[in-house]
Design an enzyme around this catalytic site. Sequence first.
Site, mmCIF file in Angstrom:
data_model
loop_
_atom_site.group_PDB
_atom_site.id
_atom_site.type_symbol
_atom_site.label_atom_id
_atom_site.label_comp_id
_atom_site.label_asym_id
_atom_site.label_seq_id
_atom_site.Cartn_x
_atom_site.Cartn_y
_atom_site.Cartn_z
ATOM 1 N N ASP A 141 -40.297 -5.681 207.489
ATOM 2 C CA ASP A 141 -39.719 -5.960 206.171
ATOM 3 C C ASP A 141 -40.441 -7.029 205.345
ATOM 4 O O ASP A 141 -40.059 -7.292 204.209
ATOM 5 C CB ASP A 141 -38.237 -6.349 206.333
ATOM 6 C CG ASP A 141 -38.058 -7.537 207.273
ATOM 7 O OD1 ASP A 141 -39.069 -8.188 207.619
ATOM 8 O OD2 ASP A 141 -36.909 -7.822 207.666
ATOM 9 N N GLY A 142 -41.437 -7.675 205.929
ATOM 10 C CA GLY A 142 -42.166 -8.697 205.168
ATOM 11 C C GLY A 142 -41.426 -10.018 205.042
ATOM 12 O O GLY A 142 -41.853 -10.909 204.294
ATOM 13 N N ARG A 183 -47.783 -22.165 203.291
ATOM 14 C CA ARG A 183 -48.842 -22.730 204.135
ATOM 15 C C ARG A 183 -50.082 -23.046 203.304
ATOM 16 O O ARG A 183 -50.352 -22.377 202.306
ATOM 17 C CB ARG A 183 -49.262 -21.728 205.207
ATOM 18 C CG ARG A 183 -48.135 -21.025 205.895
ATOM 19 C CD ARG A 183 -48.594 -20.367 207.167
ATOM 20 N NE ARG A 183 -49.226 -19.077 206.994
ATOM 21 C CZ ARG A 183 -49.453 -18.241 208.008
ATOM 22 N NH1 ARG A 183 -49.123 -18.581 209.242
ATOM 23 N NH2 ARG A 183 -50.033 -17.070 207.805
ATOM 24 N N ASP A 188 -56.201 -11.362 215.638
ATOM 25 C CA ASP A 188 -55.731 -11.519 214.253
ATOM 26 C C ASP A 188 -55.073 -12.885 214.056
ATOM 27 O O ASP A 188 -54.743 -13.249 212.931
ATOM 28 C CB ASP A 188 -54.759 -10.393 213.875
ATOM 29 C CG ASP A 188 -53.613 -10.255 214.856
ATOM 30 O OD1 ASP A 188 -53.880 -10.083 216.054
ATOM 31 O OD2 ASP A 188 -52.448 -10.347 214.441
ATOM 32 N N GLY A 237 -48.870 -8.680 206.610
ATOM 33 C CA GLY A 237 -47.661 -7.878 206.455
ATOM 34 C C GLY A 237 -46.519 -8.667 205.861
ATOM 35 O O GLY A 237 -45.570 -8.103 205.313
ATOM 36 N N GLY A 285 -53.231 -6.801 208.991
ATOM 37 C CA GLY A 285 -53.190 -7.333 207.623
ATOM 38 C C GLY A 285 -51.993 -8.227 207.379
ATOM 39 O O GLY A 285 -51.099 -8.365 208.212
#
Length: 525
Positions: A135-136, A193, A270, A103, A101
Site C-alpha cells: 500500500d505504500g 529521511r 536493495d 514502493g 524500487g
Amino acid sequence: MIQLNIDNSFTRSLPADPDTTNKVRQVRNAAYSFVNPMHFSKPELIHVSPEAATLIGLTSADIKSSYFLEIFSGQRIYPNTKPYAMAYAGHQFGNWAGQLGDGRAINLFETLHEGRRIATQLKGAGSTPYSRHADGLAVLRSSIREHLCSEAMHHLGVPTTRSLSVIKTGDQVIRDMFYDGHPAPEPGAVVCRLSPTFLRFGNFEFFAANGDEKNLRKLLEYTIREFYPSIDSTSKSSGLDFFREICRKTIALIIEWQRVGFVHGVMNTDNMSAIGLTIDYGPYGWIDNYDEDWTPNTTDAELRRYRFGRQDSVALWNLYQLANALHTIIGHADALRDILDEAEKLIPIGYYSMMIKKLGLRDLDEESIDLVDRVRKLLQQHETDMTIFFRKLSTLDISAFQPDKTGITSWMGEAFYSSPDNNSAVLTDWEKWFVDYIARLKRENIPVHQRHLDMKSVNPKYVLRNYMAQMAIDAAYKGDYTLVDELYEMLRKPYEDQPEYDRWFVRRPDWARTKAGCSMLSCSS
Ligand code: AMP
Ligand code: MG
C-alpha cells in the site's frame, strides 16, 4: 514560506520514466518515475530532529511553521520540484528478486546547503509504480523506530541516513503485525529521511539485469561525480576505483555495527547504500546479551542469514552482486575479483583493530587477538550484556580490581543476566581472561586517565535497545510522546555519562525477553 536551495541533480542527470501514472508496472530505460504523495486526513507532527534540520538549512522558525508540516508530510509540493520514486532491483535473502524500487518512498527534492547536497525522502507517503502488492504506507511504530535509530546512529558516529521528522498522518493503516492472520488498523505515519543520496546496490543491479548499459554507465558516472569526489569520473579506471571505495566503505560500516551491537536485520542488496551508509531501518535490533547468532528479524529466524556475527560475510556477498552488475559495463573480471579479495582481507584487520580498542589496547598482535576471541566466547557462553560489559570495562580500576571469582561475580553483577555458579567453568575462564587482560594492560602502560577516555569514546553507555523503542512506541500509541523525546535527547550523547539517564543503563528487563518488538520483529511495518 520556507526557503530551500533546491538542486535537482539526480533528475537532471538521469532519465525519467515517461509514464506518469501510478499504475504498478515494470519500468525500463529510466532511473525513476514521477509520483505524487497521497492526501492525508490530519497530519500531526510527532517529533523533529533539529540537528537533521540544519542539514538542509532549516531554521527553528521553519520547523514551527505550518509549511513544515505540509511539506514534510507531502501535502504541499515545494515550488520547482517534482517528487519521484527510484527504480531499483535486488537480491533478497540470497535470491534474485527482480524489480523492487521505492514502493513506499517518495523523493521530494535535493537541496544544496553549505556545499552539501542532500536528498529529502518521505517514507510511507503512498503508493508508487514500484509498490507491487503493497500500500505504500508505514505505521507509527516502525516510523518512530526509524526516526530514533537514524539519529542515534548518527550520534554514535556510525554512517547513516538521517531522519528529519515523524509525522502521524491521521489515517489508519491495516497491518498483520505477527503475520498470523490477524490484520488490524494502526496509526499511519510518514518519516522524512535525509541523505546525500538514497542510491543502493540495487539501482546498479536494476540496469544490469535489464541489459540497459547506457543508463548503467550514466548512473555510475553520476554516482562517482557527485559522491566520490576523490575519483576522476572520466578516467578509465573510475569504475574499479569506485568499486574499491564502496568495498572499503561497506566493510568499515559493518565493523561499526559490530562495535555498537547493531543488527540491521535485512541486509538485502536493495538495502545496501551506494555510499556506505546504514539505510532502511526495518526489523533491526540491538544486542543486549552478547550473541553473535542473534537476529531480531522473525522472517529470518530459521536460517539467520543476517545474524549479528555474519553481517561482514553477507556484506561481502552483497559486494559480489554489485561487482557482477558493474562487470556488465566495465569488464575487468580479474581486477574486480582482486578488489573483492582485498576487501575480504580488510574484514579481520578492521574487526580486530576495532575490538582491541574496545578493550583499551593499542597493539594488534597474537596476544591481543587472542584476548578478543576469548572475551567473545565468554560473553556468549554465559549471558552477559554487551553494552554494560564494555562500558564498565572502560573505567576498570586495575589496581583495586580482584580478578578472582568473588571479585568478578560482583563486578560483573550488572552485566550478567544471571549469576553463574561459583564452580562453573565459565567463571574459571573469566578469571584467566581477566588475569591475562590486566597483565597486558600493565604492559601496554597507557596512562589510566587516557585509557578510560579512549575506551569511553568507543564503548557507548546508551544505545537504542529494542525494549526502549518499544516502550516509547507503546506510550505513543496512547498519545504520549514524552518517551520519544526523552530517548532522542539521551541518544544525542551516547558516550557521555549523563547520570540523569542512569535508569536506561541497565540490562534488558525480563519482561522484554520474549515480547514482540523487543526480542523479535517481523518485517510488518
Ligand atoms: P524492505 O524489505 O523494507 O527494504 O522493502 C523491500 C521492498 O518492498 C522495497 O521495494 C520497498 O519499497 C517495498 N515495500 C516494503 N513495504 C512496502 C509497502 N508498505 N508498500 C509498498 N512497498 C513496500
Ligand atoms: Mg528497503
